[in-house]
Scaffold this motif. Structure first.
Motif, mmCIF file in Angstrom:
data_model
loop_
_atom_site.group_PDB
_atom_site.id
_atom_site.type_symbol
_atom_site.label_atom_id
_atom_site.label_comp_id
_atom_site.label_asym_id
_atom_site.label_seq_id
_atom_site.Cartn_x
_atom_site.Cartn_y
_atom_site.Cartn_z
ATOM 1 N N ALA A 13 26.317 26.399 20.773
ATOM 2 C CA ALA A 13 25.446 25.476 21.168
ATOM 3 C C ALA A 13 24.245 25.489 21.311
ATOM 4 O O ALA A 13 23.678 24.551 20.306
ATOM 5 N N ALA A 14 23.746 26.474 21.053
ATOM 6 C CA ALA A 14 22.260 26.313 20.656
ATOM 7 C C ALA A 14 22.443 25.821 19.494
ATOM 8 O O ALA A 14 20.936 25.567 18.936
ATOM 9 N N ALA A 15 23.160 26.021 18.299
ATOM 10 C CA ALA A 15 22.728 25.540 17.207
ATOM 11 C C ALA A 15 23.080 24.332 16.925
ATOM 12 O O ALA A 15 22.473 23.626 16.070
ATOM 13 N N THR A 16 23.794 23.769 17.742
ATOM 14 C CA THR A 16 24.439 22.787 17.248
ATOM 15 C C THR A 16 22.363 21.443 18.447
ATOM 16 O O THR A 16 22.458 20.793 17.551
ATOM 17 N N ARG A 17 22.000 22.316 19.759
ATOM 18 C CA ARG A 17 21.250 21.600 19.975
ATOM 19 C C ARG A 17 19.756 21.645 18.668
ATOM 20 O O ARG A 17 19.144 20.382 18.703
ATOM 21 N N ALA A 18 20.010 22.582 17.983
ATOM 22 C CA ALA A 18 18.783 22.930 17.103
ATOM 23 C C ALA A 18 18.997 21.867 15.767
ATOM 24 O O ALA A 18 17.626 21.271 15.487
ATOM 25 N N ARG A 19 20.243 21.618 15.944
ATOM 26 C CA ARG A 19 20.390 21.142 14.313
ATOM 27 C C ARG A 19 19.958 19.553 15.066
ATOM 28 O O ARG A 19 19.993 18.896 13.914
ATOM 29 N N ILE A 20 20.374 19.275 16.181
ATOM 30 C CA ILE A 20 20.105 17.667 16.386
ATOM 31 C C ILE A 20 18.742 17.607 16.646
ATOM 32 O O ILE A 20 17.898 16.400 16.590
ATOM 33 N N ILE A 21 18.399 18.418 17.228
ATOM 34 C CA ILE A 21 16.526 18.438 17.135
ATOM 35 C C ILE A 21 16.222 18.110 15.864
ATOM 36 O O ILE A 21 14.855 17.254 15.466
ATOM 37 N N ARG A 22 16.866 18.722 14.676
ATOM 38 C CA ARG A 22 16.338 18.731 13.328
ATOM 39 C C ARG A 22 16.498 17.884 12.680
ATOM 40 O O ARG A 22 15.349 17.022 12.731
ATOM 41 N N ALA A 23 17.635 17.542 12.952
ATOM 42 C CA ALA A 23 18.041 15.860 12.284
ATOM 43 C C ALA A 23 16.983 14.788 13.396
ATOM 44 O O ALA A 23 16.785 13.727 12.869
ATOM 45 N N ALA A 24 16.676 14.928 14.213
ATOM 46 C CA ALA A 24 15.675 13.303 14.988
ATOM 47 C C ALA A 24 14.236 13.962 14.212
ATOM 48 O O ALA A 24 14.217 12.387 14.110
ATOM 49 N N TYR A 25 13.953 14.700 14.741
ATOM 50 C CA TYR A 25 12.727 15.147 13.544
ATOM 51 C C TYR A 25 12.582 14.507 12.230
ATOM 52 O O TYR A 25 12.035 13.642 11.610
ATOM 53 N N ASP A 26 13.590 14.744 11.711
ATOM 54 C CA ASP A 26 13.707 14.255 10.075
ATOM 55 C C ASP A 26 13.378 12.512 10.292
ATOM 56 O O ASP A 26 12.689 11.954 9.222
ATOM 57 N N LEU A 27 14.299 11.666 10.581
ATOM 58 C CA LEU A 27 14.703 10.410 10.958
ATOM 59 C C LEU A 27 13.267 9.627 11.831
ATOM 60 O O LEU A 27 12.932 9.064 11.186
ATOM 61 N N PHE A 28 12.424 10.707 12.659
ATOM 62 C CA PHE A 28 11.957 10.006 13.471
ATOM 63 C C PHE A 28 9.793 10.046 12.386
ATOM 64 O O PHE A 28 9.589 8.814 12.728
ATOM 65 N N CYS A 29 10.915 10.633 11.502
ATOM 66 C CA CYS A 29 9.317 11.065 10.955
ATOM 67 C C CYS A 29 9.753 10.195 9.499
ATOM 68 O O CYS A 29 8.483 9.658 8.813
ATOM 69 N N ALA A 30 11.039 9.817 8.966
ATOM 70 C CA ALA A 30 11.317 9.110 7.692
ATOM 71 C C ALA A 30 11.474 7.367 8.463
ATOM 72 O O ALA A 30 11.016 6.582 8.581
ATOM 73 N N THR A 31 11.903 6.931 9.594
ATOM 74 C CA THR A 31 11.891 5.735 10.135
ATOM 75 C C THR A 31 11.527 4.989 11.027
ATOM 76 O O THR A 31 11.362 3.954 11.500
ATOM 77 N N GLY A 32 10.476 6.334 11.940
ATOM 78 C CA GLY A 32 9.846 5.242 13.039
ATOM 79 C C GLY A 32 10.614 6.246 14.938
ATOM 80 O O GLY A 32 12.131 5.926 14.671
ATOM 81 N N TYR A 33 9.961 6.206 15.638
ATOM 82 C CA TYR A 33 11.131 6.589 16.406
ATOM 83 C C TYR A 33 11.734 5.365 17.611
ATOM 84 O O TYR A 33 13.307 5.625 18.073
ATOM 85 N N ARG A 34 10.982 4.252 17.526
ATOM 86 C CA ARG A 34 11.650 3.532 17.944
ATOM 87 C C ARG A 34 13.210 2.697 17.117
ATOM 88 O O ARG A 34 14.318 2.461 17.428
ATOM 89 N N ALA A 35 12.727 2.847 15.685
ATOM 90 C CA ALA A 35 14.092 2.290 14.838
ATOM 91 C C ALA A 35 15.386 3.658 14.502
ATOM 92 O O ALA A 35 16.036 2.808 14.402
ATOM 93 N N THR A 36 15.269 4.877 15.164
ATOM 94 C CA THR A 36 16.407 6.097 15.347
ATOM 95 C C THR A 36 16.897 5.310 15.968
ATOM 96 O O THR A 36 16.790 5.551 17.662
ATOM 97 N N THR A 37 18.020 5.587 15.879
ATOM 98 C CA THR A 37 18.947 5.540 17.216
ATOM 99 C C THR A 37 19.927 6.983 16.960
ATOM 100 O O THR A 37 19.731 7.542 16.101
ATOM 101 N N MET A 38 20.340 7.083 18.502
ATOM 102 C CA MET A 38 21.086 7.640 18.878
ATOM 103 C C MET A 38 22.131 7.917 17.948
ATOM 104 O O MET A 38 22.733 9.084 17.908
ATOM 105 N N GLU A 39 22.590 7.018 17.543
ATOM 106 C CA GLU A 39 24.110 7.088 16.670
ATOM 107 C C GLU A 39 23.448 7.804 15.524
ATOM 108 O O GLU A 39 24.066 8.648 14.441
ATOM 109 N N ALA A 40 22.667 7.242 14.574
ATOM 110 C CA ALA A 40 22.202 7.960 13.214
ATOM 111 C C ALA A 40 21.500 9.115 13.683
ATOM 112 O O ALA A 40 21.425 10.153 12.389
ATOM 113 N N ILE A 41 20.958 9.451 14.541
ATOM 114 C CA ILE A 41 20.769 11.468 15.025
ATOM 115 C C ILE A 41 21.416 11.838 15.207
ATOM 116 O O ILE A 41 22.334 13.060 13.930
ATOM 117 N N GLY A 42 23.097 11.907 15.077
ATOM 118 C CA GLY A 42 24.563 11.909 15.482
ATOM 119 C C GLY A 42 24.842 12.541 13.795
ATOM 120 O O GLY A 42 25.179 13.376 13.949
#
Length: 205
Positions: A13-42
């Motif tokens: 569970a901790a590894a999954t949570r960490a993977r989600i956080i890192r995925a969100a970080y990469d997408l937020f940096c690449a496309t911005g906060y508002r343009a990033t969807t939870m679906e894209a993060i998943g």
């Protein structure tokens, strides 16, 4: 209980949570906060969107977790209590201590600097409150750092502790790192050398 190893399920569970956080970080940096969807993060994290929502009820909550990771990395304690900072402050001379602090902070800035525009875009929203608070804490940390450094080596004549803290805050911060490394193309080593030499020249004789 302290010292009890987490179960396989907890570790997963901790590894999954960490993977989600890192995925969100990469997408937020690449496309911005508002343009990033939870679906894209998943999708980026390799999990179902329901798993993302199970770990983080809202995107704002996920942004807070991303911010925490940029500051702390994989260590659950604040930077001043992390081993690299403690080791640096064992240096008897403030100049050597500061050089090691800058090198350690560079590792933090490498994560924080790419997110600066993201945090700026949400600065007036509830999600931006945690970043504003972290900036206040960073100022306090710089003031505390100056207080410790001046015990080792006196500050340059005429330089107040507050002004010294301001110099640390701006010259050693993610804005400086981003301008030189991300925008101007400096290497991290070049930035560390410049920041160390500049700060030591400004703070001490």
């Amino acid at each position: 209980m302290a010292g009890v190893k987490p179960s396989k399920m907890q570790s997963k569970a901790a590894a999954t949570r960490a993977r989600i956080i890192r995925a969100a970080y990469d997408l937020f940096c690449a496309t911005g906060y508002r343009a990033t969807t939870m679906e894209a993060i998943g999708k980026q994290a390799g999990v179902a969107v329901q798993t993302v929502y199970f770990n983080f009820r809202t995107k704002d909550e996920l942004l807070r977790a991303v911010h925490e990771w940029t500051v702390l990395g994989d260590d659950p304690v604040p930077p001043p209590l992390q081993p690299w900072h403690i080791a640096a402050m064992r240096e008897p001379d403030a100049r050597n201590a500061l050089a090691k602090i800058v090198a350690g902070v560079a590792q933090l800035n490498a994560r924080i600097a790419p997110m600066q525009s993201v945090f700026g875009a949400v600065s007036q929203e509830p999600a931006g409150e945690i970043y504003a608070r972290s900036q206040e804490l960073r100022r306090q940390d710089m003031a505390a750092l100056v207080a410790e450094l001046r015990k080792k080596t006196p500050l340059r004549p005429g330089l107040t502790q507050r002004r010294a803290a301001d110099l640390l805050y701006f010259l050693m911060g993610p804005e400086s790192y981003g301008a030189f490394v991300l925008e101007a193309g400096w290497t991290e080593r070049q930035w560390v050398t410049w920041a160390s030499e500049t700060l030591n020249g400004q703070l001490f004789n």
